[in-house]
Design a protein around this motif. Structure first.
Motif, PDB file in Angstrom:
ATOM      1  N   UNK A 176       1.123  -1.460  -0.193  1.00 43.67           N
ATOM      2  CA  UNK A 176      -0.413  -0.076  -0.233  1.00 43.67           C
ATOM      3  C   UNK A 176       0.671   1.069  -0.176  1.00 43.67           C
ATOM      4  N   UNK A 177       1.107   2.388  -0.927  1.00 44.34           N
ATOM      5  CA  UNK A 177       1.204   3.129  -0.825  1.00 44.34           C
ATOM      6  C   UNK A 177       1.325   4.283   0.444  1.00 44.34           C
ATOM      7  N   UNK A 178       2.517   4.160   0.657  1.00 45.91           N
ATOM      8  CA  UNK A 178       2.840   5.143   2.209  1.00 45.91           C
ATOM      9  C   UNK A 178       2.192   6.638   1.723  1.00 45.91           C
ATOM     10  N   UNK A 179       1.533   7.466   2.109  1.00 48.93           N
ATOM     11  CA  UNK A 179       0.847   8.717   2.249  1.00 48.93           C
ATOM     12  C   UNK A 179       1.585   9.782   3.144  1.00 48.93           C
ATOM     13  N   UNK A 180       1.531  10.971   2.815  1.00 50.18           N
ATOM     14  CA  UNK A 180       1.967  12.217   3.383  1.00 50.18           C
ATOM     15  C   UNK A 180       1.134  13.265   4.746  1.00 50.18           C
ATOM     16  N   UNK A 181       0.981  13.464   5.583  1.00 47.42           N
ATOM     17  CA  UNK A 181       0.532  14.550   6.258  1.00 47.42           C
ATOM     18  C   UNK A 181       1.358  15.491   6.454  1.00 47.42           C
ATOM     19  N   UNK A 182       0.982  16.696   6.538  1.00 47.28           N
ATOM     20  CA  UNK A 182       1.402  18.314   6.797  1.00 47.28           C
ATOM     21  C   UNK A 182       1.922  18.820   8.476  1.00 47.28           C
ATOM     22  N   UNK A 183       0.751  17.357   9.445  1.00 48.90           N
ATOM     23  CA  UNK A 183       1.179  17.871  10.401  1.00 48.90           C
ATOM     24  C   UNK A 183       0.220  16.391  11.195  1.00 48.90           C
ATOM     25  N   UNK A 184      -0.004  16.196  12.345  1.00 46.05           N
ATOM     26  CA  UNK A 184      -0.923  14.902  12.871  1.00 46.05           C
ATOM     27  C   UNK A 184      -1.811  15.172  12.930  1.00 46.05           C
ATOM     28  N   UNK A 185      -2.106  16.178  12.786  1.00 49.12           N
ATOM     29  CA  UNK A 185      -3.995  16.881  12.950  1.00 49.12           C
ATOM     30  C   UNK A 185      -4.438  15.621  11.249  1.00 49.12           C
ATOM     31  N   UNK A 186      -4.020  16.014  10.530  1.00 49.00           N
ATOM     32  CA  UNK A 186      -3.625  15.347   9.068  1.00 49.00           C
ATOM     33  C   UNK A 186      -3.551  14.135   8.807  1.00 49.00           C
ATOM     34  N   UNK A 187      -2.709  13.495  10.577  1.00 51.88           N
ATOM     35  CA  UNK A 187      -2.764  12.323  10.001  1.00 51.88           C
ATOM     36  C   UNK A 187      -3.466  10.837   9.958  1.00 51.88           C
ATOM     37  N   UNK A 188      -4.865  11.566  10.611  1.00 54.97           N
ATOM     38  CA  UNK A 188      -5.624  11.098  10.861  1.00 54.97           C
ATOM     39  C   UNK A 188      -5.455   9.804  12.293  1.00 54.97           C
ATOM     40  N   UNK A 189      -6.141   8.795  12.383  1.00 54.21           N
ATOM     41  CA  UNK A 189      -6.004   8.298  14.104  1.00 54.21           C
ATOM     42  C   UNK A 189      -5.039   7.628  14.127  1.00 54.21           C
ATOM     43  N   UNK A 190      -4.694   7.438  15.537  1.00 56.90           N
ATOM     44  CA  UNK A 190      -3.732   7.055  16.127  1.00 56.90           C
ATOM     45  C   UNK A 190      -3.047   6.285  16.258  1.00 56.90           C
ATOM     46  N   UNK A 191      -1.839   6.171  15.895  1.00 61.89           N
ATOM     47  CA  UNK A 191      -0.976   4.715  15.260  1.00 61.89           C
ATOM     48  C   UNK A 191      -0.863   3.406  16.035  1.00 61.89           C
ATOM     49  N   UNK A 192      -0.524   2.690  15.337  1.00 60.67           N
ATOM     50  CA  UNK A 192      -0.210   1.533  16.513  1.00 60.67           C
ATOM     51  C   UNK A 192       1.517   1.312  16.723  1.00 60.67           C
TER      52      UNK A 192
END
Lengths: 308, 308
Positions: A62-78
């Motif tokens: 799955x292609x990795x995606x970019x986010x400018x900040x944690x707000x844009x990164x969506x759900x909390x990570x594992x």
């Protein structure tokens, strides 16, 4: 599939993103730089032929995606893979702001090659969640990942992470405690330091040391590390016999190894020496490396399977 | 076909005999020990399967023979390969008695791993004919031969010997002057010393350093030596850029590398550590090594050809 936040879109962050994406994890590179999104896309595209040849690209990828900040990164990570610049205050500032967004069980795996996990973790409410997971470069080609706990890390937390990386095909070097430079860079530094010394002393050219290693030693080391090589040199008596017979000789070599300084003269010698060895541009050599190094790992892994 | 006198029928003498015989040279192992003849025959027979797999056994190959002394060895040789015990007085005694039998152009190539060619040659009428030609073990499997002139050796004499060994498929490391341990053993010692240090400090087990090298570093080193690896790590700026960016870090690693002593405690750690890593007998591992190491060299050579 795990959700991974990658903090920092430099060479290592992009490399981890490619590795995670190929392995089927949802990787988000968090970086405010305006060009980070296109750079990530380019890194992913450029890696495709090599990933295909390595057998790492498939329906799971799955292609990795970019986010400018944690707000844009969506759900909390594992898992958080920290790939920020190698300055403690930058790492502290970003990690302090990220930690409150993480569930308690989530580890922060730092890619730092030189900083101590204890020092990086001082700003965290749970410093035990900060561990080193230092890749070799590029992280999507090189299999080694060095895991090192901070002094507050429960071993079980590292067990899970070991399983996670091994499932991605990584070769995990599990450190018991921190040391400057970790294991792999120290081993590389030890070999390289003596190569520099021999060239600086005028015994051989830098190119001859490259050949001595590539054509002489490394194919054997690919199957049997240096301790095993000397174990076998002891014949039926193994390491014990080797140390009796050749221990004093090796002690004398240990004591005579060089300690060159990377001063201007030595740096000039290295820059000249490497160009004499291979005058091609690094861009050309790198393209060849991306093609050939995965094949070398695959060929050796195949041999190791055949032997087993 | 050259005629080679091999002085001394120990492990290295027998190994050189196999290498020369396979390459089609008439090798005579000169050794007064009663069992030398049968030992030579056994070494030659035991090597056959591996020589066949390496593609080194063919119509040109000729079994090496044994002679109890130079009288029994027949015609004067084209090259003397000295494989006597690593004691200067034994080498002096034998070489002084052999030199009068040699035509003026004949070189004496010493397999010594630790003695200086200048010291070995002091008893000769022509000390410039004494050069180091140190193989890796076993000499019929490992490609590296380190050539080192004595201070009296004309460079042209070494040129001829370089061509001779390269025609046998050897990878010749051409030293400009002597240094304790030559090049290959110093490089091995540097890497091994740091592996011992990391285990002795309790950072990782000896087994982890074997894996870090075999599974992490060596397949890459088989294609690109450590200097090239760091040249590429500098990106388009190459070695110069790498030294600007990471030179200080590597200097700090250089300065922090360990200097373990091979005392009783360290030797015990090595003996235990290597058995933990691979509990098989050295006889079993060695049989596997003889089968697998030539394949590793062949696979890497093939990759290198593909890249070129």
């Amino acid at each position: 599939m795990a959700r991974i936040w990658i903090l920092g879109g430099g060479v290592i962050g992009m490399g981890w993103a490619v590795a995670y994406g190929a392995a089927g994890h949802a990787a988000v590179v968090i970086d405010p730089a305006p060009h980070a999104s296109s750079a990530l896309n380019e890194a992913w595209q450029a890696a495709q032929p090599t990933l295909i040849e390595m057998g790492l690209l498939g329906p799971q990828s799955v292609a990795p995606v970019h986010a400018a900040d944690t707000n844009a990164a969506g759900l909390a990570p594992d898992l958080v893979q920290e790939c920020l610049p190698e300055w403690l205050d930058i790492k502290h500032q970003v990690l302090a702001s990220v930690e409150p967004l993480l569930p308690p069980a989530v580890l922060i795996a730092s890619s730092s090659s030189g900083l101590s996990p204890d020092d990086i973790g001082t700003v965290l409410a749970d410093p035990g969640r900060l561990v080193i997971a230092h890749p070799n470069n590029p992280p999507w080609i090189m299999p080694t990942v060095e895991l090192c706990p901070s002094r507050n890390t429960e071993p079980a937390r590292l067990d899970d992470l070991t399983v996670f990386y091994e499932a991605m095909g990584k070769s995990v070097i599990r450190m018991k405690k921190p040391i400057l430079g970790h294991v792999v860079n120290r081993l590389q530094a030890a070999l390289w330091r003596e190569a520099i010394h021999l060239a600086a002393e005028g015994v051989v050219s830098l190119s001859e040391t490259e050949r001595a290693i590539s054509e002489g030693l490394a194919p054997r080391w690919s199957l049997y590390g240096p301790s095993t090589v000397f174990h076998l040199a002891g014949g039926e008596g193994g390491m014990e016999r080797f140390l009796e017979g050749l221990g004093p000789a090796f002690q004398s070599y240990f004591d005579d190894l060089g300690a060159p300084q990377l001063d201007r003269a030595t740096c000039d010698l290295l820059v000249r020496g490497i160009t004499d060895h291979d005058p091609r541009s690094t861009t050309d050599i790198m393209a060849e490396r991306n093609r050939m190094v995965p094949r070398a790992f695959a060929a050796i892994a195949q041999l190791r399977n055949d032997a087993a």
